[in-house]
Design a protein around this motif. Sequence first.
Motif, PDB file in Angstrom:
ATOM      1  N   TRP A  65       0.929  -1.237   0.060  1.00  0.00           N
ATOM      2  CA  TRP A  65      -0.026   0.053   0.072  1.00  0.00           C
ATOM      3  C   TRP A  65       0.835   1.154  -0.227  1.00  0.00           C
ATOM      4  CZ3 TRP A  65      -5.545   0.050   0.336  1.00  0.00           C
ATOM      5  CH2 TRP A  65      -6.136  -1.227   0.279  1.00  0.00           C
ATOM      6  N   VAL A  66       0.257   2.449  -0.554  1.00  0.00           N
ATOM      7  CA  VAL A  66       0.948   3.596  -0.434  1.00  0.00           C
ATOM      8  C   VAL A  66       0.025   4.534  -0.269  1.00  0.00           C
ATOM      9  CG1 VAL A  66       0.784   4.106  -3.080  1.00  0.00           C
ATOM     10  CG2 VAL A  66       2.698   4.940  -1.703  1.00  0.00           C
ATOM     11  N   ALA A  67       0.045   5.707   0.543  1.00  0.00           N
ATOM     12  CA  ALA A  67      -0.635   6.951   0.839  1.00  0.00           C
ATOM     13  C   ALA A  67      -0.840   7.843  -0.089  1.00  0.00           C
ATOM     14  CB  ALA A  67      -0.499   7.161   2.301  1.00  0.00           C
ATOM     15  N   GLY A  68      -1.677   8.224  -0.566  1.00  0.00           N
ATOM     16  CA  GLY A  68      -1.634   9.516  -1.291  1.00  0.00           C
ATOM     17  C   GLY A  68      -2.370  10.765  -0.826  1.00  0.00           C
ATOM     18  N   ARG A 256       2.067  -5.174  -7.960  1.00  0.00           N
ATOM     19  CA  ARG A 256       0.638  -4.513  -7.770  1.00  0.00           C
ATOM     20  C   ARG A 256       0.852  -3.583  -6.544  1.00  0.00           C
ATOM     21  NH1 ARG A 256      -5.464  -6.759  -7.049  1.00  0.00           N
ATOM     22  NH2 ARG A 256      -5.177  -6.894  -4.758  1.00  0.00           N
ATOM     23  N   ILE A 257       0.394  -2.240  -6.467  1.00  0.00           N
ATOM     24  CA  ILE A 257       0.517  -1.576  -5.511  1.00  0.00           C
ATOM     25  C   ILE A 257      -0.793  -0.802  -5.198  1.00  0.00           C
ATOM     26  CG2 ILE A 257       1.630   0.588  -4.407  1.00  0.00           C
ATOM     27  CD1 ILE A 257       4.234  -0.141  -6.107  1.00  0.00           C
ATOM     28  N   ARG A 258      -1.386  -0.841  -4.244  1.00  0.00           N
ATOM     29  CA  ARG A 258      -2.736  -0.293  -3.758  1.00  0.00           C
ATOM     30  C   ARG A 258      -2.506   1.061  -3.234  1.00  0.00           C
ATOM     31  NH1 ARG A 258      -6.875  -4.645  -1.443  1.00  0.00           N
ATOM     32  NH2 ARG A 258      -8.217  -2.950  -1.800  1.00  0.00           N
ATOM     33  N   TYR A 259      -3.580   1.996  -3.136  1.00  0.00           N
ATOM     34  CA  TYR A 259      -3.441   3.202  -2.546  1.00  0.00           C
ATOM     35  C   TYR A 259      -4.450   3.735  -2.071  1.00  0.00           C
ATOM     36  CZ  TYR A 259      -4.859   5.421  -6.838  1.00  0.00           C
ATOM     37  OH  TYR A 259      -5.859   5.491  -8.088  1.00  0.00           O
ATOM     38  N   SER A 261      -5.982   7.229   0.741  1.00  0.00           N
ATOM     39  CA  SER A 261      -5.430   8.392   1.542  1.00  0.00           C
ATOM     40  C   SER A 261      -4.750   7.994   3.113  1.00  0.00           C
ATOM     41  CB  SER A 261      -6.693   9.285   2.266  1.00  0.00           C
ATOM     42  OG  SER A 261      -7.659   8.562   2.912  1.00  0.00           O
ATOM     43  N   ARG A 262      -4.040   8.624   3.450  1.00  0.00           N
ATOM     44  CA  ARG A 262      -3.122   8.158   4.921  1.00  0.00           C
ATOM     45  C   ARG A 262      -4.352   8.242   5.970  1.00  0.00           C
ATOM     46  NH1 ARG A 262       1.602   8.018   6.910  1.00  0.00           N
ATOM     47  NH2 ARG A 262       1.920   8.032   9.028  1.00  0.00           N
ATOM     48  N   GLU A 263      -5.349   8.924   5.926  1.00  0.00           N
ATOM     49  CA  GLU A 263      -6.100   8.739   7.086  1.00  0.00           C
ATOM     50  C   GLU A 263      -7.084   7.351   6.876  1.00  0.00           C
ATOM     51  OE1 GLU A 263      -5.008  12.749   6.475  1.00  0.00           O
ATOM     52  OE2 GLU A 263      -6.118  11.219   4.996  1.00  0.00           O
ATOM     53  N   ASN A 264      -7.418   6.997   5.645  1.00  0.00           N
ATOM     54  CA  ASN A 264      -7.896   5.688   5.578  1.00  0.00           C
ATOM     55  C   ASN A 264      -7.200   4.376   5.969  1.00  0.00           C
ATOM     56  OD1 ASN A 264     -10.308   6.985   5.020  1.00  0.00           O
ATOM     57  ND2 ASN A 264     -10.362   6.391   2.767  1.00  0.00           N
ATOM     58  N   LEU A 265      -5.917   4.657   5.554  1.00  0.00           N
ATOM     59  CA  LEU A 265      -4.817   3.526   5.561  1.00  0.00           C
ATOM     60  C   LEU A 265      -4.718   3.408   7.149  1.00  0.00           C
ATOM     61  CD1 LEU A 265      -2.503   4.034   2.681  1.00  0.00           C
ATOM     62  CD2 LEU A 265      -4.559   2.564   2.838  1.00  0.00           C
TER      63      LEU A 265
END
Length: 304
Positions: A65-68, A256-259, A261-265
């Motif tokens: 996962w990555v935070a956008g 595969r990378i999912r993304y 928002s930081r708050e949701n992650l």
Amino acid sequence: MKRRFFSTTALALGALAAASALPSWAQPQPQLQPSGRIGSLMQISVVDRGTGAELPLYFHRGEYWVAGRPGARYAIRARNAMGERVMAVMSVDGVNVVTGETAGVGQNGYVYGPRERSDITGWRKSDSQIAAFEFAAAGNSYASRTGRPDDVGVIGVAMFRERVAEPPPPPPVAPVTPYPRRDEYGERERRSESSSMGDARAKSAPAESAAAAEAPAGRLARPAPSLGTAHGRRETSYVGKTTFERAQSSPDEVVRIRYDSRENLVAAGVIPVPPPPPRWPRPTGPSAFPGSDTGYVPDPPPRY
């Protein structure tokens, strides 16, 4: 037959029409990559274009996962780790970033030379322009606006090695006929041929190395992500054309990378949050530090 493709500056875009095959999904490695890169044939990362920094990747329940940040522009950075050309078919939110088709592994992609690195910064609009990748609300993503909202929130890269032409076979060598010899009685005899060794074993062609894992049986059960990738502003990005013949129809590696928002992650437990520092318990009885006045020790009041 070969199809021709595009590329950015020194990077070439290329692909070959190949037989359709199920993609072989690369299994992620169970750790957080400190540098924010994953992949073996190519190292893949997500770059915040505002700061130039590679965003950290978080590994959670078998996914990266990555935070956008909403409104931030980003790029997919790819580094060819091989000493040969590799083609990368890239998708964002289930859409091919070059052609705009619903993504498939047999479609067009970017061709990277040996050890080459390049940032893919947007949707390919022409040989000289892209529309920037920009984090946005899922409903404003390019995929949602074109009627394909089911796969919003994922970046994919399918990598292919190039077929190498086989060298021509060496010329045949004429067999050597042994000379006859005579025994002690002067009779002529010929050397007997050795008998063959039973049944000849049939030669079987080596099986192609298909990537190990099967495609997922169905769509992953997950809540709709709050972030998608918008069709951002136009930017200049030149591309060239080349041809590329895949060594096999199925990918040699898929990242595969999912993304989101930081708050949701954070709320989903993807990004760990450190616990608050412990508080000193208030003791019973007299307090050692009942006040917080600063200064020096004052004189006591006078006695009466």
